[in-house]
Write a protein that holds these residues in place. Structure first.
Motif, mmCIF file in Angstrom:
data_model
loop_
_atom_site.group_PDB
_atom_site.id
_atom_site.type_symbol
_atom_site.label_atom_id
_atom_site.label_comp_id
_atom_site.label_asym_id
_atom_site.label_seq_id
_atom_site.Cartn_x
_atom_site.Cartn_y
_atom_site.Cartn_z
ATOM 1 N N HIS A 7 0.794 -1.236 0.000
ATOM 2 C CA HIS A 7 0.000 0.000 0.000
ATOM 3 C C HIS A 7 0.825 1.284 0.000
ATOM 4 C CE1 HIS A 7 -2.974 -2.943 0.887
ATOM 5 N NE2 HIS A 7 -2.433 -3.197 2.064
ATOM 6 N N PRO A 8 1.628 1.551 -1.008
ATOM 7 C CA PRO A 8 2.445 2.766 -0.988
ATOM 8 C C PRO A 8 1.615 4.041 -1.122
ATOM 9 C CG PRO A 8 2.650 1.668 -3.106
ATOM 10 C CD PRO A 8 1.787 0.798 -2.253
ATOM 11 N N LEU A 9 0.516 3.966 -1.837
ATOM 12 C CA LEU A 9 -0.280 5.174 -2.081
ATOM 13 C C LEU A 9 -1.756 4.789 -2.066
ATOM 14 C CD1 LEU A 9 1.691 6.668 -5.084
ATOM 15 C CD2 LEU A 9 1.331 7.842 -2.911
ATOM 16 N N MET A 102 7.337 4.772 -16.833
ATOM 17 C CA MET A 102 6.757 5.939 -16.181
ATOM 18 C C MET A 102 6.187 5.618 -14.823
ATOM 19 S SD MET A 102 3.613 6.366 -18.917
ATOM 20 C CE MET A 102 3.548 8.098 -18.625
ATOM 21 N N ALA A 103 6.389 6.545 -13.879
ATOM 22 C CA ALA A 103 5.681 6.510 -12.607
ATOM 23 C C ALA A 103 4.708 7.680 -12.630
ATOM 24 C CB ALA A 103 6.658 6.647 -11.453
ATOM 25 N N LEU A 104 3.456 7.399 -12.254
ATOM 26 C CA LEU A 104 2.425 8.428 -12.263
ATOM 27 C C LEU A 104 1.712 8.420 -10.914
ATOM 28 C CD1 LEU A 104 0.807 7.590 -15.738
ATOM 29 C CD2 LEU A 104 2.436 9.435 -15.237
ATOM 30 N N PRO A 105 1.385 9.591 -10.388
ATOM 31 C CA PRO A 105 0.680 9.615 -9.101
ATOM 32 C C PRO A 105 -0.749 9.105 -9.220
ATOM 33 C CG PRO A 105 1.037 11.854 -9.931
ATOM 34 C CD PRO A 105 1.757 10.931 -10.860
ATOM 35 N N GLU A 106 -1.348 9.258 -10.423
ATOM 36 C CA GLU A 106 -2.703 8.729 -10.630
ATOM 37 C C GLU A 106 -2.928 8.519 -12.116
ATOM 38 O OE1 GLU A 106 -3.589 12.491 -9.211
ATOM 39 O OE2 GLU A 106 -2.587 12.812 -11.134
ATOM 40 N N ALA A 107 -3.958 7.713 -12.444
ATOM 41 C CA ALA A 107 -4.288 7.480 -13.848
ATOM 42 C C ALA A 107 -5.273 8.550 -14.294
ATOM 43 C CB ALA A 107 -4.886 6.077 -14.011
ATOM 44 N N ASP A 108 -4.750 9.704 -14.645
ATOM 45 C CA ASP A 108 -5.561 10.867 -14.999
ATOM 46 C C ASP A 108 -5.709 10.890 -16.525
ATOM 47 O OD1 ASP A 108 -6.312 13.419 -15.820
ATOM 48 O OD2 ASP A 108 -5.112 14.448 -14.302
ATOM 49 N N ASP A 134 7.292 0.319 -18.890
ATOM 50 C CA ASP A 134 6.810 -0.097 -17.581
ATOM 51 C C ASP A 134 5.974 1.042 -17.029
ATOM 52 O OD1 ASP A 134 6.538 -1.951 -15.531
ATOM 53 O OD2 ASP A 134 8.206 -1.109 -14.383
ATOM 54 N N THR A 135 4.915 0.684 -16.296
ATOM 55 C CA THR A 135 4.012 1.698 -15.764
ATOM 56 C C THR A 135 3.780 1.397 -14.297
ATOM 57 O OG1 THR A 135 2.957 1.835 -17.919
ATOM 58 C CG2 THR A 135 1.755 2.774 -16.064
ATOM 59 N N THR A 136 4.037 2.373 -13.457
ATOM 60 C CA THR A 136 3.921 2.141 -12.025
ATOM 61 C C THR A 136 3.392 3.393 -11.342
ATOM 62 O OG1 THR A 136 5.198 1.481 -10.065
ATOM 63 C CG2 THR A 136 6.361 2.764 -11.689
ATOM 64 N N ARG A 137 2.893 3.232 -10.123
ATOM 65 C CA ARG A 137 2.410 4.397 -9.385
ATOM 66 C C ARG A 137 3.545 4.988 -8.553
ATOM 67 N NH1 ARG A 137 -2.659 6.042 -6.700
ATOM 68 N NH2 ARG A 137 -3.718 4.392 -7.823
ATOM 69 N N GLY A 138 3.629 6.303 -8.551
ATOM 70 C CA GLY A 138 4.673 6.948 -7.761
ATOM 71 C C GLY A 138 4.756 8.409 -8.132
#
Ligand code: ADP
Ligand code: MG
Length: 335
Positions: A7-9, A102-108, A134-138
């Motif tokens: 649960h990082p975010l 890419m790291a993205l804070p949200e899927a906007d 690669d696609t990750t949240r961050g």
């Protein structure tokens, strides 16, 4: 790729778009040149011909360091790819494909649409394709790896400069730094100067055609990302030579020419982010350099020469030696 930390975010709030929907919707297009693109564990590329060497380079753009929060996503899509293509240009390689991590804070959806539009417009202009990633949240972080090809032994290297070579630069330098100074409040620009310089900073033009045309003509090349003199320093060290640079010969845009001489020099000599090519070629190749520039429809200007004597000498139009106070950008040294 699976995460290993719990649960990082928080879960995404904007649109209920999963990782694989996001990849499928925004970053999957049919491939034309690659044998296999997005969707499997690896992409597969076929080398264009025997005797070609693969040229690879990665560049990462980090929010808060390379761009401000809230930056226009379409410009970011363009710039993330442009800075990578610039590295292929600097070695004279022909771009073929790229990957996007890419790291993205949200899927906007709105951000993703804009980013993909800017990215693919430049990719299409260079006839290259996205083959994986690669696609990750961050925290927002955009990293591209570009792949290109160059005939064996023909890559333009930083190490190839020789004494008595001319020193050349493409386009104009200092515009991105001029825009940055305005954005940071160091100075203010009128609307026209602002528009012209911000366009250079946010949507740089990678000099791919010029890099290709300079194969077999230039001895050494680098792209100007950290500052003209700082990047020249890389050529000098790798080649074991020195140089004399004529500060007043450096090409400036109309917006920059309208600034004080002091600001103009700072922007031109220390400013990075222009993605012009800085290269050396023997004086006997001046006509060939002009022909390469014409073929690539990219202006070039002679700004100095390579010396056997080490170190960099900066002179003005009258030959007077100037103090070199124009250190470039360094992520760990520049405050
Ligand atoms: P793996 O777990 O095998 O590394 P992923 O599940 O991370 O693969 O990614 C699935 C597929 O989507 C792969 O082909 C990968 O290259 C591609 N991919 C992931 N993120 C991106 C992206 N941002 N742009 C393009 N392709 C991507
Ligand atoms: Mg896999």
């Amino acid at each position: 790729m699976r995460r290993t930390t719990p649960h990082p975010l928080k879960p995404p709030m904007t649109v209920p778009l999963g990782e694989f929907d996001l990849i499928a919707r925004y970053f999957t297009r049919p491939v034309r040149r690659a044998a296999l693109g997005v969707g499997d564990d690896c992409a597969l590329l076929t080398a264009p011909a025997a005797g070609e060497q693969l040229a690879i380079s990665s560049d990462m753009l980090v929010e808060g360091h390379h761009f401000l929060p809230g930056a226009d996503p379409e410009s970011l899509g363009h710039k993330t790819l442009a800075v990578n293509l610039s590295d292929l240009a600097a070695v004279g390689a022909k771009p073929m494909a790229f990957t996007l991590a890419m790291a993205l804070p949200e899927a906007d959806a709105r951000w993703l649409e804009g980013f993909a539009r800017g990215l693919f417009a430049l990719a299409d202009a260079h006839d290259i394709e996205l083959v994986g990633g690669d696609t990750t949240r961050g925290p927002r972080n955009l990293c591209i790896t570009v792949l290109g090809f160059v005939p064996r032994g023909q890559a333009l290297l930083r190490s190839g400069a020789r004494p008595s070579d001319d020193l050349w630069v493409s386009g104009t330098v200092g515009d991105a730094r001029l825009a940055l100074g305005h954005r940071l409040g160091e100075w203010s620009l009128d609307a026209a100067a602002q528009a012209a310089s911000v366009a250079r900073m946010d949507r740089p033009t990678p000099r791919v055609a010029l890099g290709l045309a300079l194969r077999g003509v230039a001895h050494a090349a680098i792209d100007v990302s950290d500052g003209l003199l700082a990047d020249l320093g890389h050529i000098l060290r790798r080649s074991g030579v020195g140089a004399t640079v004529q500060a007043d010969a450096c090409p400036a845009s109309p917006a920059l020419r309208a600034q004080s001489a002091q600001r103009q020099r700072l922007c031109q000599l220390a400013g990075g982010d222009d993605y012009e090519l800085l290269f050396t070629a023997p004086p006997a190749a001046r006509n060939a350099v002009a022909a390469a520039a014409a073929q690539a429809a990219t202006p070039v200007t002679r700004i100095g020469r390579i010396d056997a004597e080490p170190d960099l000498r900066l002179i003005d139009a009258s030959g007077q030696v100037l103090d070199n106070v124009y250190a470039g950008f360094d992520h760990f040294r520049t405050p």
